[in-house]
Design a protein around this motif. Structure first.
Motif, short mmCIF file in Angstrom:
data_model
loop_
_atom_site.label_atom_id
_atom_site.label_comp_id
_atom_site.label_asym_id
_atom_site.label_seq_id
_atom_site.Cartn_x
_atom_site.Cartn_y
_atom_site.Cartn_z
N ARG A 128 4.45 5.41 5.37
CA ARG A 128 4.19 6.56 6.15
C ARG A 128 3.89 6.08 7.58
O ARG A 128 4.37 6.44 8.51
CB ARG A 128 3.12 7.42 5.57
CG ARG A 128 3.58 8.10 4.16
CD ARG A 128 2.35 8.98 3.61
NE ARG A 128 1.73 10.00 4.71
CZ ARG A 128 0.41 10.05 4.72
NH1 ARG A 128 -0.45 9.53 3.76
NH2 ARG A 128 -0.05 10.78 5.67
N VAL A 129 3.00 5.05 7.34
CA VAL A 129 2.54 4.49 8.81
C VAL A 129 4.00 4.05 9.71
O VAL A 129 3.97 4.23 10.79
CB VAL A 129 1.66 3.37 8.77
CG1 VAL A 129 1.47 2.67 10.06
CG2 VAL A 129 0.34 3.70 8.03
N ASP A 142 0.69 4.09 1.27
CA ASP A 142 0.73 4.77 2.48
C ASP A 142 1.32 4.18 3.60
O ASP A 142 1.70 4.43 4.92
CB ASP A 142 -0.66 5.24 3.18
CG ASP A 142 -1.24 6.55 2.23
OD1 ASP A 142 -0.60 7.39 2.03
OD2 ASP A 142 -2.41 6.17 1.63
N TRP A 143 1.60 2.80 3.44
CA TRP A 143 2.19 1.78 4.37
C TRP A 143 3.78 2.44 4.95
O TRP A 143 3.94 2.68 6.16
CB TRP A 143 2.38 0.55 4.12
CG TRP A 143 3.16 -0.43 5.32
CD1 TRP A 143 4.51 -0.59 5.10
CD2 TRP A 143 2.80 -0.47 6.41
NE1 TRP A 143 4.99 -1.44 6.22
CE2 TRP A 143 3.84 -1.55 7.09
CE3 TRP A 143 1.64 -0.34 7.40
CZ2 TRP A 143 3.79 -1.85 8.40
CZ3 TRP A 143 1.66 -0.75 8.65
CH2 TRP A 143 2.63 -1.53 9.13
N HIS A 181 0.78 -1.23 0.04
CA HIS A 181 -0.03 0.03 -0.06
C HIS A 181 0.80 1.29 0.12
O HIS A 181 1.82 1.19 0.69
CB HIS A 181 -1.09 -0.15 1.48
CG HIS A 181 -2.01 1.04 1.23
ND1 HIS A 181 -1.74 2.24 1.30
CD2 HIS A 181 -3.31 0.66 0.68
CE1 HIS A 181 -2.73 2.95 1.33
NE2 HIS A 181 -3.94 2.16 1.02
N GLN A 201 -5.23 6.42 8.91
CA GLN A 201 -6.34 6.62 8.11
C GLN A 201 -6.44 6.41 6.71
O GLN A 201 -7.22 5.83 5.92
CB GLN A 201 -6.80 7.94 8.37
CG GLN A 201 -7.34 8.15 9.92
CD GLN A 201 -7.83 9.59 10.37
OE1 GLN A 201 -7.50 10.52 9.50
NE2 GLN A 201 -8.58 9.65 11.46
N SER A 202 -5.41 7.01 6.06
CA SER A 202 -5.15 6.86 4.63
C SER A 202 -4.76 5.28 4.00
O SER A 202 -5.18 5.01 3.04
CB SER A 202 -3.74 7.78 4.00
OG SER A 202 -4.12 9.04 4.44
N ALA A 203 -4.19 4.59 5.12
CA ALA A 203 -3.89 3.16 4.73
C ALA A 203 -5.17 2.22 5.12
O ALA A 203 -5.14 1.39 4.91
CB ALA A 203 -2.66 2.75 5.40
N GLY A 204 -6.14 2.97 5.78
CA GLY A 204 -7.49 2.17 6.23
C GLY A 204 -7.25 1.21 7.41
O GLY A 204 -7.74 0.17 7.61
N THR A 214 -1.89 9.05 13.08
CA THR A 214 -3.34 9.03 12.91
C THR A 214 -3.65 9.29 11.26
O THR A 214 -4.46 8.74 10.70
CB THR A 214 -4.00 10.19 13.62
OG1 THR A 214 -3.43 9.94 14.85
CG2 THR A 214 -5.42 10.26 13.44
N ASP A 215 -2.96 10.38 10.68
CA ASP A 215 -3.27 10.73 9.10
C ASP A 215 -3.02 9.41 8.44
O ASP A 215 -3.57 8.91 7.71
CB ASP A 215 -2.54 11.92 8.63
CG ASP A 215 -2.70 12.32 7.45
OD1 ASP A 215 -3.74 12.43 7.19
OD2 ASP A 215 -1.74 12.30 6.80
N ALA A 216 -1.50 8.86 8.64
CA ALA A 216 -1.15 8.21 7.66
C ALA A 216 -2.07 6.72 7.90
O ALA A 216 -2.25 5.95 6.68
CB ALA A 216 0.32 7.45 7.89
#
Length: 743
Positions: free
Chosen positions: A673-674, A670-671, A668, A705-708, A701-703
Motif C-alpha cells: 500500500r505504501v 502494508d508495504w 510487511h 502509519q500502518s507500516a510504522g 499517510t495512512d499506509a
C-alpha cells in the motif's frame, strides 16, 4: 634448476625421512579418515563447488515436450483464491487433455473432500430445506474431478509424512508395477514411514501415482531428488519419472542394483543412472517463462491452440502466497513444480549430472596422491619451487574437475583433495609461515589503529602499496551527519567530557555498522562520517552491503537514543542522523603529499553522496540514495522514489530514493500500500494533477502509519509544494525537477 640437480635433491630428501614427513603423513591419513566420515562441513564445501559449477555454466534451455500449467498469481486473481472447487479442476484437466497433452501430473495433493462440493455446502447450518435438497442432488465435485482424471492420463501427486513411532495404522497404498534387476534395493533407498494420499476416488481414477517429496541437503538447498524411493515398504517413483511412465503406456519400471547400491532406474524403456540411494542430480537452467502456461489462460481459452500438444504437463503453482519455492544450486529459489519439470527435461535430453558410486574411491586416491607428493617434495626442494609445483598440480586438478563437469556432466569434488594438499603444504612449511605471520602481526599492531582493517591486511601483504597514486573503480559512497549537532553540543557546554563520551559512543556504533559490512571508513569530520565499499578489496555486492550498513547505522542511533532517554530522562536532546549514498566510478587510492597522505576516494560520485546526505533533512527521511544504488540492489530493499533533483554543483538532474528498510519491511502486509500510494502521488505530481496528488498523499499517510514508517516530513514537503503550485502554477516548461540550492 637442471634435471640432474632436481633428481639429486629428490633422492637426498627421500633418504632423510624426518619427523616433519611423519607428521605430514599423519595429517594426510587423518584427512582421509575425515573424508570417509564425511561430516556436514566437508559436504558443504563439496556442495558449494558443485553449486558454483552450475552458477558459472547453467544448463542451456532448449525446448522439450514438458510444460507447466501454473496456478499463478494471475490465475488466482482471475478465478479466485486457492483451493479452487474440484469441478473447476475437472475443467482444467479436460482442457489440457483436449489440447493434446500426452499426460498430466499434479504437484498438488487432494487429501480432503472439496469444501465447496454441493453436498458439503448443504451441510451448513441455516440452509433452507429447498436449497439443501437442490444442492444434495447436484453432482459431487470430487466425483467430477475423478471422472475427468479417468478420461485422461493423469498422475496423482503424493507426498511423504515423516512420523515417529508406530506405523501400524498407515493406510494401504496402491502399488505401482515394478521389477528389480539385481540385488534387493531396500537397504539403499531413501525411506519414508508414511504416505499422504489423495482421496480414494481420485487415487482410483489416476493412471499413475508419483511422490513429489524431496529432502534438501543439510544447508537447505535442493540439489538432489529421489528418482525412486520407498514409502510404507513399497517402491514409488518420483513425480517426474512417474509422469514419463504414465505417458508411455504405464508399463512397469525397474530398479537396477549392484553390491554398491542402486545403478539406475529403467523407465519408458531407458536406463536413467542414479546415485547409490536412487537419487539424481538435476542440471538446472534458470527459471524460464517458456515452460509456463497460466491456468487462467487454459480455462478461459486464451492459450494458443496446440500449445500443450504432445507435452508432459505438470500442474503446480508459482503463486507467491502458496509458498512452493525451493532454494536451488543456482543461488535463487525456484517453484517446486519447475524443479520437477527440469528433472523430466534432464531425463528426456540425457543431461542429468552424474556422480557414480565409484566417484568417492577416485577422489580418495587423488587426495592421497596429492598429499604424498607434497610430503615427499617439501623437505627436498626450495619452498618457492614446491609452491609453484603445488599450485600447478592443484590448479590442474581443479581444471580437471571443471572439465569433467563441463564436458561430461560428471561431478568430481574439487575441494577436499585441494584442501588436503593446502593443509599438508602449510604443515610442511610451518616455520616460514609462522615467521611471516609474526611480521604481519607487527604491521597490524603498528597501523591497525589508524586505517581500516582491510587496508592493513593489504599493506601487510604488499608494503610497496605505501606510495601515492590511485585507480579507477566503482564504489558505493556513504556520508552521514548529525542534524542539529550544534544544539546538542550546546547542551553539554558545562560538560565537555560528557560530549566527548557521547560522540565516541555514537561514532563507535556507526563505525561498527560500517565495518561489519566490510566497508572502509575514509574519515571522521566532527560528527560526520565518510565511508565507501569495494576498495581496497573487491566486494561484488557492495551496494547491498552499503544499504545494510546504512540501515544498521540508523537502527543503532535509535538504540542509543532509547538508552539516553532511560539514562537522562525524556528531556534529553535526541540524535537525528541523515545518510546519503551513491554508487559510481571513482578514483581511489593514496592521495596527498610525499610525506603525508590518506587512502581516500575522489570523484563526482563522492560529491553526489555528500549532497544527498544534505537533502535527507529537506525530505524528512533518514537515508537517501541515488538511482545507481537503487538499480544496484534491485528488489531486495524497501525503497520509495521521492524526487528528481538537480543538486548544487551539477547540471543534470538525478532521481533519488528513500531507503526505508530491508526484507522485514518488504514482507510487511502494508508495504505494498505504501509503495502504490507513493507511485500514484509521484505520477500525479508529474502530471500536475494536484487533487489526485493530495488524495495519494492522504493514502500514503495512512499506509505509512500502518507500516510504522516516519513519513511525515516527506509528506508535508509535497503538501507544501502542491499548495504552492495551486496558488502559482508551474511554468509551461516545468520538468518536475527540484533544484537544490544548498549543500
Amino acid at each position: 634448476m637442471g634435471a640432474g640437480s632436481i633428481w639429486t635433491r629428490f633422492a637426498s630428501g627421500v633418504r632423510r625421512f624426518t619427523s616433519s614427513r611423519a607428521l605430514g603423513l599423519g595429517l594426510v591419513c587423518l584427512l582421509l579418515a575425515l573424508r570417509i566420515a564425511d561430516p556436514s562441513p566437508v559436504q558443504a564445501l563439496r556442495f558449494g563447488a558443485f553449486d558454483l559449477f552450475q552458477q558459472i555454466k547453467p544448463r542451456e534451455f532448449t525446448r522439450q515436450p514438458v510444460a507447466i500449467v501454473d496456478l499463478d498469481d494471475a490465475s488466482i486473481e482471475a478465478l479466485g483464491q486457492w483451493p479452487w472447487p474440484r469441478d473447476r479442476l475437472a475443467d482444467l484437466v479436460d482442457a489440457i487433455t483436449a489440447d493434446g497433452a500426452a499426460a498430466i501430473a499434479f504437484d498438488v495433493i487432494f487429501s480432503e473432500p472439496d469444501r465447496l462440493s454441493p453436498a458439503r455446502l448443504a451441510e451448513r447450518p441455516g440452509m433452507p430445506d429447498a436449497l439443501r435438497d437442490e444442492l444434495v442432488d447436484l453432482p459431487d465435485n470430487d466425483r467430477l474431478f475423478a471422472e475427468a482424471i479417468a478420461r485422461s492420463r493423469v498422475v496423482a501427486g503424493q507426498t511423504s509424512v515423516r512420523l515417529a513411532g508406530d506405523r501400524g495404522d498407515a493406510s494401504p497404498i496402491r502399488e505401482v508395477p515394478h521389477a528389480i534387476l539385481g540385488d534387493d534395493p531396500t537397504p539403499f533407498l531413501q525411506k519414508y514411514p508414511r504416505l499422504l494420499q489423495n482421496l480414494p476416488v481420485i487415487e482410483d481414477a489416476a493412471l499413475g501415482h508419483g511422490v513429489f517429496s524431496t529432502r534438501p541437503d543439510p544447508d537447505g538447498i535442493y540439489r538432489r531428488a529421489p528418482l525412486v524411493l520407498m514409502v510404507q515398504d513399497s517402491l514409488r517413483l518420483g513425480l517426474a519419472p512417474e509422469l514419463l511412465r504414465a505417458a508411455t503406456g504405464g508399463d512397469a519400471f525397474a530398479v537396477r542394483t549392484n553390491a554398491a547400491g542402486i545403478e539406475g532406474v529403467v523407465v519408458a524403456r531407458q536406463l536413467v543412472p542414479t546415485a547409490a540411494d536412487g537419487s539424481v542430480w538435476p542440471y538446472l537452467t534458470p527459471s524460464n517463462d517458456a515452460r509456463y502456461v497460466s491456468a487462467a489462460d487454459v480455462l478461459t481459452g486464451h492459450m494458443p491452440q496446440g500449445r500443450l500438444a504432445g507435452h508432459l504437463v505438470f500442474v503446480g503453482t508459482s503463486a507467491i502466497g502458496l509458498e512452493d519455492f525451493r532454494p536451488t544450486p543456482l543461488g535463487v529459489s525456484m517453484a517446486g513444480v519447475e524443479i520437477h519439470a527440469q528433472i523430466l527435461e534432464n531425463i528426456l535430453a540425457g543431461t542429468m549430472l552424474e556422480r557414480p558410486n565409484t566417484t568417492i574411491a577416485v577422489e580418495l586416491v587423488i587426495t592421497a596422491l596429492l598429499g604424498l607428493v607434497i610430503v615427499t617434495l617439501v623437505p627436498a626442494f626450495r619452498a618457492s619451487f614446491v609452491m609453484i609445483l603445488a599450485v600447478v598440480v592443484m590448479a590442474g586438478y581443479a581444471g580437471a574437475s571443471w572439465y569433467a563437469f563441463d564436458a561430461r556432466r560428471l561431478l568430481l569434488d574439487p575441494t577436499f583433495p585441494i584442501i588436503t594438499a593446502v593443509l599438508t603444504l602449510i604443515l610442511m612449511a610451518s616455520l616460514n609461515y609462522l615467521r611471516e605471520e609474526r611480521m604481519r602481526r607487527q604491521i597490524r599492531s603498528a597501523f591497525g589503529q589508524y586505517v581500516s582493517p582491510d587496508l592493513v591486511d593489504q599493506l601487510s601483504e604488499n608494503p610497496d602499496a605505501l606510495t601515492l597514486g590511485g585507480e579507477r573503480k566503482e564504489l558505493t559512497l556513504l556520508f552521514s551527519d548529525v542534524r542539529g549537532f550544534t544544539t546538542i553540543a550546546e547542551s553539554y557546554r558545562t560538560d565537555p567530557v560528557g560530549l566527548t563520551h557521547l560522540m565516541n559512543r555514537f561514532l563507535t556504533a556507526l563505525s561498527n555498522a560500517i565495518l561489519d559490512e566490510k566497508g572502509t571508513i575514509d574519515k571522521f569530520m566532527g560528527d560526520a562520517v565518510m565511508a565507501f565499499w569495494n576498495a581496497p578489496l573487491d566486494i561484488p555486492d557492495h551496494p547491498h552491503a552499503a544499504c545494510r550498513a546504512a540501515l544498521a547505522m540508523y537502527d543503532r542511533v535509535q538504540e542509543i537514543n532509547r538508552e539516553r532517554i532511560a539514562e537522562e530522562g525524556e528531556d534529553v536532546l535526541l540524535i537525528d542522523v541523515g545518510i546519503g549514498m551513491s554508487t559510481g566510478p571513482c578514483t581511489v587510492g593514496n592521495m596527498g603529499s610525499d610525506t603525508r597522505f590518506d587512502y581516500t576516494a575522489l570523484g563526482d560520485t563522492v560529491n553526489l553522496a555528500s549532497r544527498l546526505e544534505g537533502l535527507s533533512k529537506t525530505y524528512g527521511l533518514g537515508i537517501i540514495i541515488s538511482e545507481s544504488v537503487h538499480d544496484g540492489v534491485g528488489p531486495n530493499f524497501a525503497m520509495l522514489e521521492i524526487d528528481m533533483v538537480r543538486v548544487k554543483g551539477k547540471t543534470m538532474p538525478v532521481t533519488i530514493f528513500g531507503l526505508l528498510g530491508g526484507p522485514d519491511l518488504l514482507s510487511h502486509p502494508d508495504w505494498p500500500r505504501v509503495a502504490k500510494a507513493n507511485h500514484r502521488m509521484r505520477v500525479a505530481y508529474a502530471t500536475q494533477d494536484w487533487d489526485a496528488c493530495d488524495a495519494a498523499l492522504t493514502a500514503l499517510t495512512d499506509a505509512g502509519q500502518s507500516a510504522g514508517l516516519a513519513l511525515d516530513g516527506y509528506i508535508e514537503l509535497y503538501r507544501g509544494r502542491v499548495a504552492a503550485f495551486r496558488g502559482t502554477p508551474p511554468p509551461g516548461d516545468w520538468d518536475e525537477v527540484f533544484v537544490a540550492t544548498s549543500k
